[in-house]
Design a protein around this motif. Sequence first.
Motif, PDB file in Angstrom:
ATOM      1  N   ARG A  24       2.313  75.232  16.307  1.00 48.72           N
ATOM      2  CA  ARG A  24       3.425  76.151  16.153  1.00 48.72           C
ATOM      3  C   ARG A  24       3.915  76.162  14.714  1.00 48.72           C
ATOM      4  O   ARG A  24       3.666  75.249  13.951  1.00 48.72           O
ATOM      5  CB  ARG A  24       4.580  75.781  17.089  1.00 48.72           C
ATOM      6  CG  ARG A  24       4.246  75.995  18.567  1.00 48.72           C
ATOM      7  CD  ARG A  24       5.468  75.810  19.423  1.00 48.72           C
ATOM      8  NE  ARG A  24       5.169  76.041  20.830  1.00 48.72           N
ATOM      9  CZ  ARG A  24       6.070  75.943  21.801  1.00 48.72           C
ATOM     10  NH1 ARG A  24       7.307  75.601  21.519  1.00 48.72           N
ATOM     11  NH2 ARG A  24       5.733  76.179  23.061  1.00 48.72           N
ATOM     12  N   GLY A  25       4.656  77.214  14.362  1.00 47.43           N
ATOM     13  CA  GLY A  25       5.163  77.342  13.008  1.00 47.43           C
ATOM     14  C   GLY A  25       6.605  76.905  12.911  1.00 47.43           C
ATOM     15  O   GLY A  25       7.280  76.645  13.905  1.00 47.43           O
ATOM     16  N   SER A  26       7.077  76.804  11.687  1.00 46.61           N
ATOM     17  CA  SER A  26       8.461  76.450  11.403  1.00 46.61           C
ATOM     18  C   SER A  26       9.060  77.519  10.510  1.00 46.61           C
ATOM     19  O   SER A  26       8.475  77.881   9.477  1.00 46.61           O
ATOM     20  CB  SER A  26       8.538  75.079  10.719  1.00 46.61           C
ATOM     21  OG  SER A  26       8.047  74.066  11.572  1.00 46.61           O
ATOM     22  N   ASP A  27      10.228  78.043  10.911  1.00 41.35           N
ATOM     23  CA  ASP A  27      10.928  79.047  10.117  1.00 41.35           C
ATOM     24  C   ASP A  27      11.855  78.362   9.119  1.00 41.35           C
ATOM     25  O   ASP A  27      12.456  77.331   9.416  1.00 41.35           O
ATOM     26  CB  ASP A  27      11.743  79.965  11.018  1.00 41.35           C
ATOM     27  CG  ASP A  27      10.857  80.896  11.834  1.00 41.35           C
ATOM     28  OD1 ASP A  27       9.748  81.193  11.356  1.00 41.35           O
ATOM     29  OD2 ASP A  27      11.265  81.310  12.925  1.00 41.35           O
ATOM     30  N   THR A  33      14.066  78.283   0.141  1.00 41.43           N
ATOM     31  CA  THR A  33      12.744  78.523  -0.437  1.00 41.43           C
ATOM     32  C   THR A  33      12.892  79.309  -1.730  1.00 41.43           C
ATOM     33  O   THR A  33      13.864  80.056  -1.909  1.00 41.43           O
ATOM     34  CB  THR A  33      11.839  79.309   0.521  1.00 41.43           C
ATOM     35  OG1 THR A  33      12.432  80.588   0.795  1.00 41.43           O
ATOM     36  CG2 THR A  33      11.649  78.552   1.828  1.00 41.43           C
ATOM     37  N   SER A  34      11.943  79.150  -2.622  1.00 37.68           N
ATOM     38  CA  SER A  34      11.945  79.898  -3.875  1.00 37.68           C
ATOM     39  C   SER A  34      10.508  80.088  -4.339  1.00 37.68           C
ATOM     40  O   SER A  34       9.700  79.158  -4.296  1.00 37.68           O
ATOM     41  CB  SER A  34      12.759  79.170  -4.951  1.00 37.68           C
ATOM     42  OG  SER A  34      12.198  77.903  -5.227  1.00 37.68           O
ATOM     43  N   VAL A  72      10.658  83.372   5.926  1.00 36.20           N
ATOM     44  CA  VAL A  72       9.474  82.623   5.531  1.00 36.20           C
ATOM     45  C   VAL A  72       9.120  81.668   6.657  1.00 36.20           C
ATOM     46  O   VAL A  72       9.985  80.980   7.205  1.00 36.20           O
ATOM     47  CB  VAL A  72       9.701  81.834   4.225  1.00 36.20           C
ATOM     48  CG1 VAL A  72       8.449  81.034   3.861  1.00 36.20           C
ATOM     49  CG2 VAL A  72      10.070  82.781   3.091  1.00 36.20           C
ATOM     50  N   ARG A  73       7.844  81.659   7.020  1.00 36.56           N
ATOM     51  CA  ARG A  73       7.387  80.792   8.103  1.00 36.56           C
ATOM     52  C   ARG A  73       6.150  80.025   7.655  1.00 36.56           C
ATOM     53  O   ARG A  73       5.268  80.588   7.004  1.00 36.56           O
ATOM     54  CB  ARG A  73       7.066  81.605   9.361  1.00 36.56           C
ATOM     55  CG  ARG A  73       6.342  80.817  10.438  1.00 36.56           C
ATOM     56  CD  ARG A  73       6.160  81.640  11.696  1.00 36.56           C
ATOM     57  NE  ARG A  73       7.409  81.820  12.410  1.00 36.56           N
ATOM     58  CZ  ARG A  73       7.513  82.458  13.572  1.00 36.56           C
ATOM     59  NH1 ARG A  73       6.443  82.995  14.128  1.00 36.56           N
ATOM     60  NH2 ARG A  73       8.678  82.580  14.174  1.00 36.56           N
ATOM     61  N   LEU A  86       7.932  87.596   6.056  1.00 37.93           N
ATOM     62  CA  LEU A  86       8.378  88.790   6.774  1.00 37.93           C
ATOM     63  C   LEU A  86       9.048  89.708   5.764  1.00 37.93           C
ATOM     64  O   LEU A  86      10.085  89.363   5.199  1.00 37.93           O
ATOM     65  CB  LEU A  86       9.345  88.417   7.887  1.00 37.93           C
ATOM     66  CG  LEU A  86       9.833  89.571   8.759  1.00 37.93           C
ATOM     67  CD1 LEU A  86       8.680  90.141   9.561  1.00 37.93           C
ATOM     68  CD2 LEU A  86      10.941  89.130   9.680  1.00 37.93           C
ATOM     69  N   ILE A  87       8.448  90.873   5.529  1.00 39.41           N
ATOM     70  CA  ILE A  87       8.884  91.770   4.462  1.00 39.41           C
ATOM     71  C   ILE A  87       9.320  93.103   5.048  1.00 39.41           C
ATOM     72  O   ILE A  87       8.628  93.682   5.886  1.00 39.41           O
ATOM     73  CB  ILE A  87       7.742  91.981   3.447  1.00 39.41           C
ATOM     74  CG1 ILE A  87       7.405  90.652   2.770  1.00 39.41           C
ATOM     75  CG2 ILE A  87       8.120  93.017   2.401  1.00 39.41           C
ATOM     76  CD1 ILE A  87       6.250  90.725   1.813  1.00 39.41           C
TER      77      ILE A  87
END
Length: 322
Positions: A24-27, A33-34, A72-73, A86-87
Amino acid sequence: MTSAKQPRSRVRENSHARFCKRGRGSDFPLDSTSLSKTRKQINFTDKKGIGKLKLKGTWDLNFYQLEQIKRVRLVHRADGYYVQFLISADNKVESPPTGKTIGLDVGLKEFYTDSDGHSKPNPRFYRIGEKRLKFRQRRVSCKNKGSINRKKAINKLGRVHLKISRQREEHAKRLARCVIQSHDLVAYEDLRIKNLVKNHCLAKSINDVGWYQFRKWLEYFGVKFGRITVAVNPAYTSQECSNCGAVVKKSLSSRTHVCECSFVMDRDWNAAINILKLALSTVGHTGTWILDPNASGDSTSTHAGEILYGQVESTNEESPHL
């Protein structure tokens, strides 16, 4: 109207991301974030111990403004770690009308047969890769539990599964895009895959063919190119005669439709024509619809279509090659 795109950049393996559960992913919030000036590095500053990661991939993030990035994930796959952005972007494409309509009948022998009599073969990616999967599964079973070699064997098995799933997804995507761009209205069956796979004799083949992925991309590209996609009730579409409307009972093994009116046609071709007729029976509706011929009135239940409509309008998983 804007929709969201998710370009994926692969992260080098020397990163040590932490995940709540395997696979699984992490949001991450945007303030944690940069991106670097070159957009080739991303820095996670949320005290999770991830730090700065190098990005590699085909997506050029310099094309987008930082204000367009909404989320961002970090995702773990068998072949490495991926960063998903996600844009928010305008995803509408103006395309001239074609004046053509088509009905699609999906199957196991052929991937689909349309109302014009054309069919696409079923690639059977899982069946082709099954021999390789069994080899990798035997490799896993002969390793000691908890050992490094077992973890390596599990990873190689996961890579084979990942390749098969990506092949199935890309195949459904390419066909769906071609069908949508070539027709103004596309009709297909509103199948309940969860109920169909209860048949243990056909479950493997149903999961392998990828009907849901095909429908998902049909509806996504329908929104993108401004086409009409219609999901109809599949009841009796294979039994009814497209020429006279009589019901001709037949088993799954019967591949030819033979009616008392002397009308003979391939079973799937006959079903595709019936699917298109059901879709055209309601004139004036646009968007994604679920049509039920047994319901009263012209407009019928659309709850399943609305769910998928919302999904395709808010998600873009296209590869940069499309």
